[in-house]
Design a protein around this motif. Structure first.
Motif, mmCIF file in Angstrom:
data_model
loop_
_atom_site.group_PDB
_atom_site.id
_atom_site.type_symbol
_atom_site.label_atom_id
_atom_site.label_comp_id
_atom_site.label_asym_id
_atom_site.label_seq_id
_atom_site.Cartn_x
_atom_site.Cartn_y
_atom_site.Cartn_z
ATOM 1 N N GLU A 1 -24.394 2.038 9.617
ATOM 2 C CA GLU A 1 -25.431 1.756 10.616
ATOM 3 C C GLU A 1 -24.972 2.135 12.018
ATOM 4 O OE1 GLU A 1 -26.514 -2.323 10.161
ATOM 5 O OE2 GLU A 1 -27.629 -1.957 8.307
ATOM 6 N N ARG A 2 -23.722 1.799 12.336
ATOM 7 C CA ARG A 2 -23.203 2.150 13.673
ATOM 8 C C ARG A 2 -23.151 3.661 13.849
ATOM 9 N NH1 ARG A 2 -21.077 -3.030 15.314
ATOM 10 N NH2 ARG A 2 -22.980 -4.077 14.651
ATOM 11 N N LEU A 3 -22.807 4.370 12.775
ATOM 12 C CA LEU A 3 -22.770 5.828 12.865
ATOM 13 C C LEU A 3 -24.186 6.385 13.061
ATOM 14 C CD1 LEU A 3 -20.111 6.540 10.139
ATOM 15 C CD2 LEU A 3 -19.938 7.200 12.530
ATOM 16 N N CYS A 4 -25.183 5.737 12.441
ATOM 17 C CA CYS A 4 -26.567 6.163 12.632
ATOM 18 C C CYS A 4 -26.970 5.992 14.084
ATOM 19 C CB CYS A 4 -27.507 5.335 11.763
ATOM 20 S SG CYS A 4 -27.321 5.675 10.037
ATOM 21 N N VAL A 5 -26.519 4.882 14.700
ATOM 22 C CA VAL A 5 -26.828 4.670 16.116
ATOM 23 C C VAL A 5 -26.201 5.789 16.933
ATOM 24 C CG1 VAL A 5 -26.445 3.163 18.082
ATOM 25 C CG2 VAL A 5 -27.050 2.182 15.869
ATOM 26 N N SER A 6 -24.938 6.139 16.622
ATOM 27 C CA SER A 6 -24.254 7.170 17.404
ATOM 28 C C SER A 6 -24.894 8.538 17.220
ATOM 29 C CB SER A 6 -22.785 7.256 16.983
ATOM 30 O OG SER A 6 -22.084 6.151 17.465
ATOM 31 N N ASP B 1 -27.977 9.141 16.100
ATOM 32 C CA ASP B 1 -29.429 9.069 16.153
ATOM 33 C C ASP B 1 -30.044 9.636 14.873
ATOM 34 O OD1 ASP B 1 -31.848 8.391 17.072
ATOM 35 O OD2 ASP B 1 -32.089 10.057 18.453
ATOM 36 N N LEU B 2 -29.597 9.131 13.744
ATOM 37 C CA LEU B 2 -30.121 9.531 12.441
ATOM 38 C C LEU B 2 -30.730 8.320 11.760
ATOM 39 C CD1 LEU B 2 -27.188 11.564 10.865
ATOM 40 C CD2 LEU B 2 -29.307 12.467 11.774
ATOM 41 N N PRO B 3 -31.747 8.533 10.895
ATOM 42 C CA PRO B 3 -32.181 7.422 10.052
ATOM 43 C C PRO B 3 -31.062 7.059 9.071
ATOM 44 C CG PRO B 3 -33.326 9.434 9.469
ATOM 45 C CD PRO B 3 -32.520 9.740 10.684
ATOM 46 N N LYS B 4 -31.068 5.803 8.611
ATOM 47 C CA LYS B 4 -29.958 5.354 7.788
ATOM 48 C C LYS B 4 -30.028 5.970 6.392
ATOM 49 C CE LYS B 4 -27.877 1.155 6.052
ATOM 50 N NZ LYS B 4 -28.017 -0.296 5.916
ATOM 51 N N ALA C 1 -26.101 15.228 9.389
ATOM 52 C CA ALA C 1 -26.730 15.674 10.634
ATOM 53 C C ALA C 1 -26.847 17.195 10.660
ATOM 54 C CB ALA C 1 -25.927 15.183 11.832
ATOM 55 N N ASN C 2 -25.832 17.889 10.136
ATOM 56 C CA ASN C 2 -25.835 19.351 10.146
ATOM 57 C C ASN C 2 -26.610 19.953 8.980
ATOM 58 O OD1 ASN C 2 -24.270 19.353 12.410
ATOM 59 N ND2 ASN C 2 -22.352 19.717 11.344
ATOM 60 N N THR D 1 -17.652 17.273 14.603
ATOM 61 C CA THR D 1 -18.818 16.454 14.912
ATOM 62 C C THR D 1 -18.573 15.000 14.550
ATOM 63 O OG1 THR D 1 -20.124 18.373 14.298
ATOM 64 C CG2 THR D 1 -21.314 16.340 14.651
ATOM 65 N N LEU E 1 -16.263 13.326 16.978
ATOM 66 C CA LEU E 1 -16.890 13.112 18.285
ATOM 67 C C LEU E 1 -17.879 11.949 18.205
ATOM 68 C CD1 LEU E 1 -17.418 16.714 19.638
ATOM 69 C CD2 LEU E 1 -15.935 14.957 20.557
ATOM 70 N N LEU E 2 -18.358 11.646 16.991
ATOM 71 C CA LEU E 2 -19.212 10.469 16.817
ATOM 72 C C LEU E 2 -18.384 9.188 16.883
ATOM 73 C CD1 LEU E 2 -21.596 11.378 13.858
ATOM 74 C CD2 LEU E 2 -22.169 11.224 16.269
#
Lengths: 199, 315
Positions: free
Chosen positions: B102-107, B109-112, B164-165, B236, B239-240
């Motif tokens: 979830e924290r990575l999704c916040v960083s 900006d992706l849906p979970k 993300a990619n 990437t 950097l997240l």
């Protein structure tokens, strides 16, 4: 992150919009009028712990935050978890929510200025009602939105009180941008207790 | 990656955002574009014989390829989970994994994505699914036993970067022609083995001869692309999380762990090898770089060190 960035595999983290923490003041008034949940004056910022040690750029930025925050008011408190996140907790008078908002904003502004804006995750402010119901108003830095998080009962991870959250969203909708995607209103169980004053 | 700004005296005020915080890596982007161009050439070479038969045949072949590719993308997550014996878990069962994701999704900006665990003892992790909307991340039991929480977050950051990619999509598209060529070659070998079908095999021999180089070129280009995507996901992902050191430590542990893993575990991970955080085979039997789906540990660590230096200089 656009489609082209993705296809080219570019490291392009999101660009944070400016935080809207000052909207908390009107939001809190509306919330208290509608639901009776009053601000406790405690708030916190959750950010990632960027590596580099005490003398790296991130360590310097954190020291700068501590220096700016401790010149007035009670000291701040940091809770770090083993996954690499930290919560910076602070308390201000419950009737001076604008001061709390300003100090929370300072944390984000200093880290952003140092180039670490992408590592800000949440800001949260605590609310409490006479019957013991707790609520955190959470700000998502990356999306510039807010959502209420209301744990049920006193136990840790005891589930969320959807009724209270729904009513809070209704009360706040006119004052704050509410997070539209229910899948992104993440629980913040690891936040330090913002619903009880310690000082 | 190193800052190109001239050194400034220590008492000067910090510059106000002299550079954009995350410029793309031009060398890697150029190589990736070149590889993608090669992938396109492979596609063109595949479609050309059908167009020589006639425009209708050519269009039909292209349509069939599009449908097949879409099906592969649509079901890739289920296939990968099934192959690696992964099962989805809820936040109640695995609060730690869900909290990290979830924290990575916040960083990012992706849906979970959905979260899954596999009971394999080999330490590895993979992400599957065609895009951010329909993705799943899976970690093995062996990975959780060996890594510290911080290292686990680093590995999951790498997997979120793949999502993300859209790496699964890119990899399937790149590997598709060579996969089809391989299927045809197997079919042809099957024909050639039986006496009854030998005449058909002889008739199809020119096609098989044409398909063989296509298969080899397609394989090499898709592997090259996979190696670049892994390096990109390392950058990437860290950097997240802001902690490249943790991912480097995790990669070192995974490499030793995979070398010690039971052969049966490695076999179970082989179908999802291209999606895994590290190669599902021991390093002592490492083929030449050209035939590897993942860059070497040294190369990845060197790149992570660059990210570390950059973070120490200031985001």
């Amino acid at each position: 992150m656009g489609l082209l960035d993705g296809v080219l595999g570019r490291p392009a983290p999101r660009r944070s919009p400016a935080d809207r923490l000052f909207a908390l003041v009107e939001g809190a008034a509306a919330l208290e009028a509608a639901t009776g949940l009053a601000p406790t004056g405690a708030g916190a910022v959750c950010h990632r712990l960027v590596e580099g040690g005490a003398f790296g750029a991130f360590g310097r930025a954190r020291r700068e935050v501590a220096r700016l925050l401790t010149h007035d008011g009670p000291a701040t408190e940091t809770v770090e978890d083993p996954h690499g996140h930290a919560w910076l907790r602070m308390e201000r008078p419950p009737d001076g929510l604008d001061r709390l908002a300003a100090d929370l904003h300072t944390v984000g502004a200093v880290l952003t200025e140092a180039g670490f804006g992408a590592y800000l995750l949440f800001a949260a402010v605590g609310f409490r009602r006479g019957d013991g119901q707790r609520l955190l108003l959470v700000h998502l830095y990356g999306r510039g939105t807010f959502y209420p998080f209301a744990p049920r009962g006193d136990g840790a991870r005891s589930g969320r009180n959807n009724t209270v959250e729904e009513r809070a969203r209704g009360a706040l909708a006119a004052e704050l941008p509410i997070e539209p995607d229910p899948g992104r209103r993440f629980a913040v169980w690891d936040a330090p207790d913002l619903t009880v004053r310690r000082v | 990656m190193a800052s190109s700004a001239p050194p400034r005296p220590p008492d000067a005020a910090p510059p106000h955002k002299a550079r954009p915080p995350y410029e793309p890596d031009p060398v890697l982007a150029r190589r990736m574009l070149l590889t993608m161009f090669l992938v396109l050439l492979v596609y063109a070479a595949t479609a050309l014989p059908f167009f020589l038969l006639g425009a209708v045949w050519g269009l039909a072949a292209v349509a069939a390829a599009v449908v097949l590719a879409a099906a592969v993308c649509r079901y890739t997550d289920r296939l990968a989970l099934w192959a690696a014996e992964g099962r989805e878990v809820t936040a109640d069962r695995e609060p730690e994994l869900h909290a990290i994701v979830e924290r990575l999704c916040v960083s990012a900006d992706l849906p979970k994505p959905r979260v899954a665990v596999s009971d394999l003892a080999a330490p590895n992790a993979f992400a599957a699914g065609s895009g951010p909307g329909a993705a799943v991340v899976c970690v093995t039991r062996g990975l959780r036993e060996r890594l510290t929480p911080e290292e686990l977050a680093g590995v999951l950051g790498h997997e979120m970067a793949h999502i993300a990619n859209r790496d699964v999509l890119v990899a399937s598209v790149a590997a598709f022609p060579s996969m089809c060529a391989e299927l045809f070659l197997r079919f042809w070998l099957g024909l050639a083995r039986r006496l009854a079908t030998l005449p058909i095999a002889v008739l199809l021999a020119p096609v098989a001869l044409a398909v063989l180089p296509l298969h080899l070129v397609g394989l090499v280009t898709s592997l090259a692309l996979s190696r670049y995507r892994e390096l990109c996901a390392d950058t990437t992902g860290t950097l997240l999380t802001g902690r490249p050191g943790a991912l480097a430590a995790a990669l070192a542990k995974i490499h030793t762990g995979m070398a010690d893993a039971a052969p049966a575990d490695r076999r179970a991970l082989r179908p999802v090898n291209a999606l895994c955080v590290a190669r599902a085979a021991p390093d002592r039997r490492r083929p030449p770089e050209l035939l590897c789906s993942h860059p070497s540990l040294e190369r990845r660590t060197a790149r992570l060190t660059l990210v570390s230096q950059r973070l120490a200089d200031g985001g």
